[in-house]
Design a protein around this motif. Structure first.
Motif, short mmCIF file in Angstrom:
data_model
loop_
_atom_site.label_atom_id
_atom_site.label_comp_id
_atom_site.label_asym_id
_atom_site.label_seq_id
_atom_site.Cartn_x
_atom_site.Cartn_y
_atom_site.Cartn_z
N ASP A 3 0.85 -1.19 0.00
CA ASP A 3 0.00 0.00 0.00
C ASP A 3 0.89 1.24 0.00
OD1 ASP A 3 -2.44 -1.23 -0.03
OD2 ASP A 3 -2.65 -1.28 2.14
N ASP A 86 -18.12 3.87 7.46
CA ASP A 86 -18.80 2.74 8.09
C ASP A 86 -18.46 1.44 7.39
OD1 ASP A 86 -19.97 4.46 9.91
OD2 ASP A 86 -21.92 4.51 8.89
N GLU A 87 -18.41 1.47 6.07
CA GLU A 87 -18.08 0.27 5.29
C GLU A 87 -16.64 -0.18 5.59
OE1 GLU A 87 -17.23 -0.31 0.68
OE2 GLU A 87 -19.35 0.13 1.09
N GLN A 88 -15.72 0.78 5.71
CA GLN A 88 -14.33 0.43 6.02
C GLN A 88 -14.22 -0.23 7.39
OE1 GLN A 88 -12.10 0.72 3.49
NE2 GLN A 88 -14.00 1.38 2.53
N GLU A 89 -14.93 0.32 8.37
CA GLU A 89 -14.91 -0.25 9.72
C GLU A 89 -15.52 -1.65 9.71
OE1 GLU A 89 -16.82 2.58 12.29
OE2 GLU A 89 -15.27 4.09 11.91
N ASN A 91 -15.60 -3.75 7.16
CA ASN A 91 -14.65 -4.65 6.49
C ASN A 91 -13.48 -5.01 7.40
OD1 ASN A 91 -16.17 -4.75 4.16
ND2 ASN A 91 -15.03 -3.12 3.14
N GLU A 92 -13.04 -4.06 8.23
CA GLU A 92 -11.97 -4.34 9.18
C GLU A 92 -12.42 -5.39 10.19
OE1 GLU A 92 -10.29 -0.89 11.05
OE2 GLU A 92 -9.93 0.08 9.12
N LEU A 93 -13.67 -5.29 10.64
CA LEU A 93 -14.20 -6.28 11.57
C LEU A 93 -14.25 -7.66 10.94
CD1 LEU A 93 -17.13 -4.33 13.29
CD2 LEU A 93 -14.95 -5.03 14.33
N ASP A 95 -12.33 -8.73 8.52
CA ASP A 95 -10.96 -9.21 8.38
C ASP A 95 -10.41 -9.77 9.68
OD1 ASP A 95 -10.99 -8.54 5.72
OD2 ASP A 95 -9.88 -6.66 5.97
N GLU A 96 -10.80 -9.17 10.81
CA GLU A 96 -10.34 -9.64 12.11
C GLU A 96 -10.92 -11.01 12.44
OE1 GLU A 96 -11.33 -6.68 14.99
OE2 GLU A 96 -9.97 -5.19 14.13
N ASP A 97 -12.11 -11.30 11.96
CA ASP A 97 -12.77 -12.57 12.26
C ASP A 97 -12.19 -13.72 11.44
OD1 ASP A 97 -14.40 -11.39 14.11
OD2 ASP A 97 -16.10 -11.13 12.74
N GLU A 98 -11.49 -13.41 10.35
CA GLU A 98 -10.98 -14.48 9.49
C GLU A 98 -9.71 -15.08 10.03
OE1 GLU A 98 -10.68 -13.01 5.51
OE2 GLU A 98 -12.82 -12.73 5.37
#
Length: 98
Positions: A3, A86-89, A91-93, A95-98
């Motif tokens: 990035d 809101d969408e970014q937050e 998506n971060e959640l 990603d944390e669950d995976e």
């Protein structure tokens, strides 16, 4: 892929230059907008919460930013940016669950 932050240098009304990270370019209504996060003197994100929104367009392949003069247009752009945040937050959640 690494990035790489895209930055923009704004020239303020007092001729001060302010380096900003480009957070996103997004659509709201019939226009595109850009959200900019000011950087501090060390080049780090300024955590005071200020985000600048400008109307964005490309003219002859060159980016062009202009102030949003109309209150209703600004509200529409701010709402669309809030939805993006809101969408970014979310998506971060995920990603944390995976």
């Amino acid at each position: 892929m690494e990035d790489q932050n895209l930055t923009v240098t704004l020239t303020l009304d007092n001729d001060e230059e302010l380096e900003c990270d480009v957070l996103t370019i997004f659509s709201a209504g019939t226009h595109e907008y850009i959200a900019l996060l000011p950087l501090d003197e060390n080049g780090d994100a300024n955590e005071n919460g200020d985000v600048f929104l400008y109307r964005y367009e490309e003219i002859d392949g060159e980016p062009n930013l202009s102030n949003i003069e109309d209150d209703d247009e600004y509200e529409a752009a701010a709402d669309a940016f809030d939805e993006w945040l809101d969408e970014q937050e979310f998506n971060e959640l995920l990603d944390e669950d995976e």
